[in-house]
Design a protein around this motif. Structure first.
Motif, mmCIF file in Angstrom:
data_model
loop_
_atom_site.group_PDB
_atom_site.id
_atom_site.type_symbol
_atom_site.label_atom_id
_atom_site.label_comp_id
_atom_site.label_asym_id
_atom_site.label_seq_id
_atom_site.Cartn_x
_atom_site.Cartn_y
_atom_site.Cartn_z
ATOM 1 N N ARG A 251 0.974 -1.184 -0.110
ATOM 2 C CA ARG A 251 -0.023 -0.076 0.304
ATOM 3 C C ARG A 251 1.014 1.335 -0.100
ATOM 4 N NH1 ARG A 251 -4.994 -0.227 -1.777
ATOM 5 N NH2 ARG A 251 -5.224 1.745 -0.697
ATOM 6 N N HIS A 252 0.765 2.144 -0.980
ATOM 7 C CA HIS A 252 1.225 3.319 -0.889
ATOM 8 C C HIS A 252 0.289 4.556 -0.453
ATOM 9 C CE1 HIS A 252 2.955 7.108 -2.753
ATOM 10 N NE2 HIS A 252 4.296 6.453 -2.912
ATOM 11 N N LYS A 253 0.808 5.576 0.131
ATOM 12 C CA LYS A 253 0.140 6.568 0.759
ATOM 13 C C LYS A 253 -0.820 7.205 -0.484
ATOM 14 C CE LYS A 253 0.116 10.551 3.690
ATOM 15 N NZ LYS A 253 -0.782 9.840 4.742
ATOM 16 N N THR A 254 -0.428 7.772 -1.607
ATOM 17 C CA THR A 254 -1.146 8.219 -2.523
ATOM 18 C C THR A 254 -1.642 7.501 -3.628
ATOM 19 O OG1 THR A 254 0.712 9.073 -3.614
ATOM 20 C CG2 THR A 254 -0.164 10.427 -1.993
ATOM 21 N N GLY B 158 7.561 13.759 3.915
ATOM 22 C CA GLY B 158 6.719 14.013 5.293
ATOM 23 C C GLY B 158 5.617 13.176 5.869
ATOM 24 N N GLU B 159 5.760 12.053 5.061
ATOM 25 C CA GLU B 159 4.855 10.925 5.344
ATOM 26 C C GLU B 159 4.895 10.613 7.082
ATOM 27 O OE1 GLU B 159 3.143 6.320 4.488
ATOM 28 O OE2 GLU B 159 4.310 7.791 3.019
ATOM 29 N N HIS B 160 6.237 10.638 7.745
ATOM 30 C CA HIS B 160 6.334 9.919 8.818
ATOM 31 C C HIS B 160 6.950 11.237 9.999
ATOM 32 C CE1 HIS B 160 7.050 6.224 6.274
ATOM 33 N NE2 HIS B 160 5.973 5.983 7.335
ATOM 34 N N ILE C 155 8.011 10.414 13.786
ATOM 35 C CA ILE C 155 9.360 10.599 14.274
ATOM 36 C C ILE C 155 9.614 11.594 15.366
ATOM 37 C CG2 ILE C 155 11.565 11.306 13.661
ATOM 38 C CD1 ILE C 155 11.098 10.230 10.850
ATOM 39 N N LEU C 156 8.839 12.738 15.354
ATOM 40 C CA LEU C 156 8.850 13.777 16.130
ATOM 41 C C LEU C 156 8.435 13.245 17.377
ATOM 42 C CD1 LEU C 156 7.721 17.059 14.136
ATOM 43 C CD2 LEU C 156 10.038 16.282 14.782
ATOM 44 N N ASN D 229 6.593 26.734 10.671
ATOM 45 C CA ASN D 229 7.091 26.158 9.310
ATOM 46 C C ASN D 229 8.435 25.473 9.525
ATOM 47 O OD1 ASN D 229 4.906 26.659 7.660
ATOM 48 N ND2 ASN D 229 5.679 28.771 7.524
ATOM 49 N N ALA D 230 8.808 25.101 10.625
ATOM 50 C CA ALA D 230 9.987 24.378 11.059
ATOM 51 C C ALA D 230 9.998 23.081 10.353
ATOM 52 C CB ALA D 230 10.348 24.391 12.454
ATOM 53 N N VAL D 231 8.894 22.495 10.478
ATOM 54 C CA VAL D 231 8.755 21.301 9.646
ATOM 55 C C VAL D 231 7.432 21.238 8.718
ATOM 56 C CG1 VAL D 231 9.589 19.647 11.452
ATOM 57 C CG2 VAL D 231 7.256 19.908 11.498
#
Length: 218
Positions: free
Chosen positions: A159-162, A190-192, A196-197, A215-217
């Motif tokens: 499965r792919h996100k898009t 940016g999916e993860h 991660i954060l 807008n840091a991430v």
């Protein structure tokens, strides 16, 4: 790694492992290094050909190419039988490995004249019948679709996100009797990030929201 673990279990002491990409490539030179040692000259590029064994390499078919490998004089006899040219085994130009090497062009042209007239599948059939080492040269699509790859489940859906369900090459190492997890699809940008954060860096939802707001991430 397994050798180091075995040593640890046997002695109780750990082991540093030093592996270099350069060392690995040099270690794969095999007989080419020996040729350089004993001739004091660099082996020259030969494509799929072998510096000492003839015939050995790719030959043209009517609809593609096929590899033929003559490793011993016994295989030369089988090749001659497959070509329906048993008289070649008595040809003084070709009756030893050294002579076939020295007459490489003549040997290769005889083989090529035969292979050009047949399809890859016809060549596979005849060389299989005579137990001649060979292999068809496949494109990526054909390689992934060949019966052995299908039987080994080397292509699976993930499965792919898009994109939804997409094909992907499966892991090449399996453990029979265990359920094999399907490889994950390449992530989108940016999916993860949140995962991660949150799970790796231990940030709270408020801290993550603040980073996004600044807008840091992304």
């Amino acid at each position: 790694i397994l050798a180091a673990l075995h040593e640890r279990n046997a002695t109780g002491h750990g082991r540093l492992i030093d592996i270099s990409l350069l060392d690995g490539m040099l270690g794969m030179l095999g007989y080419l290094a020996q040729l350089a040692f004993f001739t004091s000259a660099d082996p020259q590029p030969q494509g799929s050909q072998h510096p000492n064994l003839v015939p050995y390499g790719a030959f043209p078919a009517r609809d593609g190419s096929i590899i033929i490998a003559c490793l011993t004089n016994g295989f030369w006899e089988r090749i001659c039988a497959a070509l329906d040219m048993p008289e070649l085994t008595q040809d003084a130009r070709f009756d030893t490995i050294e002579k076939r090497r020295d007459n490489r062009d003549a040997v290769n042209e005889i083989i090529a004249q035969f292979t050009r007239q047949k399809s890859v599948q016809q060549l596979v059939d005849v060389f299989t019948a005579w137990q001649v080492p060979h292999a068809p040269i496949l494109g990526i699509t054909a390689a992934l679709a060949q019966p052995q790859a299908v039987a080994r489940q080397m292509v699976v859906q993930t499965r792919h996100k898009t994109l939804g369900s997409i094909p992907i090459v499966n892991r090449s190492i399996t453990f029979p009797g265990e359920q094999q997890p399907v490889p994950t699809a390449p992530p989108v940008l940016g999916e993860h990030t949140d995962e991660i954060l949150r799970d790796v860096l231990g940030l709270t939802p408020k801290q993550i929201a603040r980073l996004r707001a600044s807008n840091a991430v992304a």
